[in-house]
Design a protein around this motif. Sequence first.
Motif, mmCIF file in Angstrom:
data_model
loop_
_atom_site.group_PDB
_atom_site.id
_atom_site.type_symbol
_atom_site.label_atom_id
_atom_site.label_comp_id
_atom_site.label_asym_id
_atom_site.label_seq_id
_atom_site.Cartn_x
_atom_site.Cartn_y
_atom_site.Cartn_z
ATOM 1 N N ALA A 1 -7.723 -4.227 31.519
ATOM 2 C CA ALA A 1 -7.400 -2.808 31.336
ATOM 3 C C ALA A 1 -8.067 -1.950 32.409
ATOM 4 C CB ALA A 1 -7.803 -2.352 29.942
ATOM 5 N N ALA A 2 -9.283 -2.324 32.805
ATOM 6 C CA ALA A 2 -9.966 -1.569 33.859
ATOM 7 C C ALA A 2 -9.308 -1.793 35.216
ATOM 8 C CB ALA A 2 -11.447 -1.971 33.910
ATOM 9 N N LEU A 3 -8.862 -3.019 35.469
ATOM 10 C CA LEU A 3 -8.235 -3.336 36.754
ATOM 11 C C LEU A 3 -6.830 -2.763 36.872
ATOM 12 C CD1 LEU A 3 -9.339 -7.065 37.081
ATOM 13 C CD2 LEU A 3 -10.082 -5.160 38.538
ATOM 14 N N ASP A 4 -6.105 -2.714 35.743
ATOM 15 C CA ASP A 4 -4.714 -2.241 35.757
ATOM 16 C C ASP A 4 -4.434 -1.444 34.487
ATOM 17 O OD1 ASP A 4 -2.030 -1.786 36.053
ATOM 18 O OD2 ASP A 4 -1.480 -3.876 36.347
ATOM 19 N N PRO A 5 -4.854 -0.176 34.459
ATOM 20 C CA PRO A 5 -4.699 0.633 33.248
ATOM 21 C C PRO A 5 -3.261 0.799 32.772
ATOM 22 C CG PRO A 5 -6.131 1.729 34.839
ATOM 23 C CD PRO A 5 -5.525 0.543 35.532
ATOM 24 N N ALA A 6 -2.289 0.612 33.648
ATOM 25 C CA ALA A 6 -0.888 0.766 33.257
ATOM 26 C C ALA A 6 -0.326 -0.476 32.575
ATOM 27 C CB ALA A 6 -0.041 1.098 34.485
ATOM 28 N N CYS A 7 -1.079 -1.569 32.584
ATOM 29 C CA CYS A 7 -0.596 -2.825 32.017
ATOM 30 C C CYS A 7 -1.159 -3.021 30.612
ATOM 31 C CB CYS A 7 -1.013 -3.994 32.910
ATOM 32 S SG CYS A 7 -0.490 -5.601 32.297
ATOM 33 N N PRO A 8 -0.302 -2.944 29.592
ATOM 34 C CA PRO A 8 -0.797 -3.191 28.237
ATOM 35 C C PRO A 8 -1.237 -4.637 28.086
ATOM 36 C CG PRO A 8 1.410 -2.216 28.207
ATOM 37 C CD PRO A 8 1.108 -2.599 29.623
ATOM 38 N N VAL A 9 -2.380 -4.838 27.454
ATOM 39 C CA VAL A 9 -2.893 -6.181 27.224
ATOM 40 C C VAL A 9 -3.230 -6.321 25.749
ATOM 41 C CG1 VAL A 9 -5.261 -5.564 27.870
ATOM 42 C CG2 VAL A 9 -4.538 -7.942 27.981
ATOM 43 N N SER A 10 -2.897 -7.476 25.203
ATOM 44 C CA SER A 10 -3.136 -7.736 23.785
ATOM 45 C C SER A 10 -3.723 -9.127 23.623
ATOM 46 C CB SER A 10 -1.809 -7.637 23.013
ATOM 47 O OG SER A 10 -2.006 -7.868 21.645
ATOM 48 N N LEU A 11 -4.438 -9.326 22.541
ATOM 49 C CA LEU A 11 -4.917 -10.653 22.180
ATOM 50 C C LEU A 11 -3.973 -11.240 21.143
ATOM 51 C CD1 LEU A 11 -8.748 -10.052 21.688
ATOM 52 C CD2 LEU A 11 -7.520 -10.616 23.789
ATOM 53 N N ALA A 12 -3.917 -12.566 21.080
ATOM 54 C CA ALA A 12 -3.161 -13.265 20.039
ATOM 55 C C ALA A 12 -3.844 -14.597 19.779
ATOM 56 C CB ALA A 12 -1.712 -13.479 20.464
ATOM 57 N N PHE A 13 -3.663 -15.096 18.555
ATOM 58 C CA PHE A 13 -4.361 -16.312 18.164
ATOM 59 C C PHE A 13 -3.433 -17.270 17.432
ATOM 60 C CE2 PHE A 13 -7.210 -12.695 18.265
ATOM 61 C CZ PHE A 13 -8.158 -13.135 19.168
ATOM 62 N N MET A 14 -3.716 -18.555 17.612
ATOM 63 C CA MET A 14 -2.921 -19.598 16.990
ATOM 64 C C MET A 14 -3.224 -19.696 15.493
ATOM 65 S SD MET A 14 -2.479 -23.512 18.090
ATOM 66 C CE MET A 14 -1.343 -22.961 19.336
ATOM 67 N N GLU A 15 -4.500 -19.615 15.129
ATOM 68 C CA GLU A 15 -4.852 -19.708 13.715
ATOM 69 C C GLU A 15 -6.161 -18.981 13.427
ATOM 70 O OE1 GLU A 15 -4.687 -23.945 13.210
ATOM 71 O OE2 GLU A 15 -6.729 -24.224 13.881
ATOM 72 N N PHE A 16 -6.381 -18.723 12.163
ATOM 73 C CA PHE A 16 -7.596 -18.106 11.625
ATOM 74 C C PHE A 16 -7.747 -16.622 11.927
ATOM 75 C CE2 PHE A 16 -9.061 -22.557 12.530
ATOM 76 C CZ PHE A 16 -8.952 -23.005 11.223
ATOM 77 N N MET A 17 -7.168 -16.113 13.006
ATOM 78 C CA MET A 17 -7.369 -14.726 13.409
ATOM 79 C C MET A 17 -6.015 -14.060 13.633
ATOM 80 S SD MET A 17 -10.506 -15.344 16.087
ATOM 81 C CE MET A 17 -11.291 -13.757 15.924
ATOM 82 N N ARG A 18 -6.047 -12.735 13.674
ATOM 83 C CA ARG A 18 -4.842 -11.956 13.933
ATOM 84 C C ARG A 18 -5.109 -11.045 15.113
ATOM 85 N NH1 ARG A 18 -1.838 -11.041 8.704
ATOM 86 N NH2 ARG A 18 -0.162 -10.548 10.103
ATOM 87 N N PRO A 19 -4.094 -10.678 15.829
ATOM 88 C CA PRO A 19 -2.681 -10.904 15.547
ATOM 89 C C PRO A 19 -2.225 -12.310 15.967
ATOM 90 C CG PRO A 19 -2.892 -9.592 17.541
ATOM 91 C CD PRO A 19 -4.289 -9.793 16.998
#
Length: 130
Positions: free
Chosen positions: A39-57
Motif C-alpha cells: 500500500a505504501a509503494l502503490d497507494p492506488a493498488c488495492p491489496v487484500s489478505l486471504a486464507f485457506m483455512e482457520f482465518m478470514r477472509p
Amino acid sequence: MRIVTAQSSADRHGIILFGHGARDPEWAGPMQRIAARIAALDPACPVSLAFMEFMRPTLDEAVDDLVARGVRSIRIVPVFLAQGGHLKRDVPLAVGRAAERHPAVGLSLATAAGEAEGVVEAIARYAIAP
C-alpha cells in the motif's frame, strides 16, 4: 518522485496475498506488514489478505470484495515458501471457480513467494547475518 493517477475501472488492478492461515491470529502479522508495504509503494493498488483455512477472509471473499471495489484484474500471490500440494491442486481450482463467478475479471496466480529469486536471496542474507 512517483506520481499516482486515478485508474479507470477498466484498468484497475489489485493484489491478494494468500496464506494458509492459522488458529493464532498473530500468525497473519507478517502478511499484514507485506500488505502495508504494498500500500505504501502503490497507494492506488488495492491489496487484500486471504486464507485457506482457520482465518478470514477466504479467497472467495477477498476476490468478491475487490471486484465489488471496481478491480478488474487481480494477482493472487501465495505467501508460501514452496509450491506444495495446496498450490498445485487446491488453489488453482479455487481461482478457477472465482474466475467462473467473475468472467469479466482477469485473475492470475503467481508461484509461491518463497520460490522467487529475490525472496530466496533475502532469506539467505537473513540467515547469514550476524
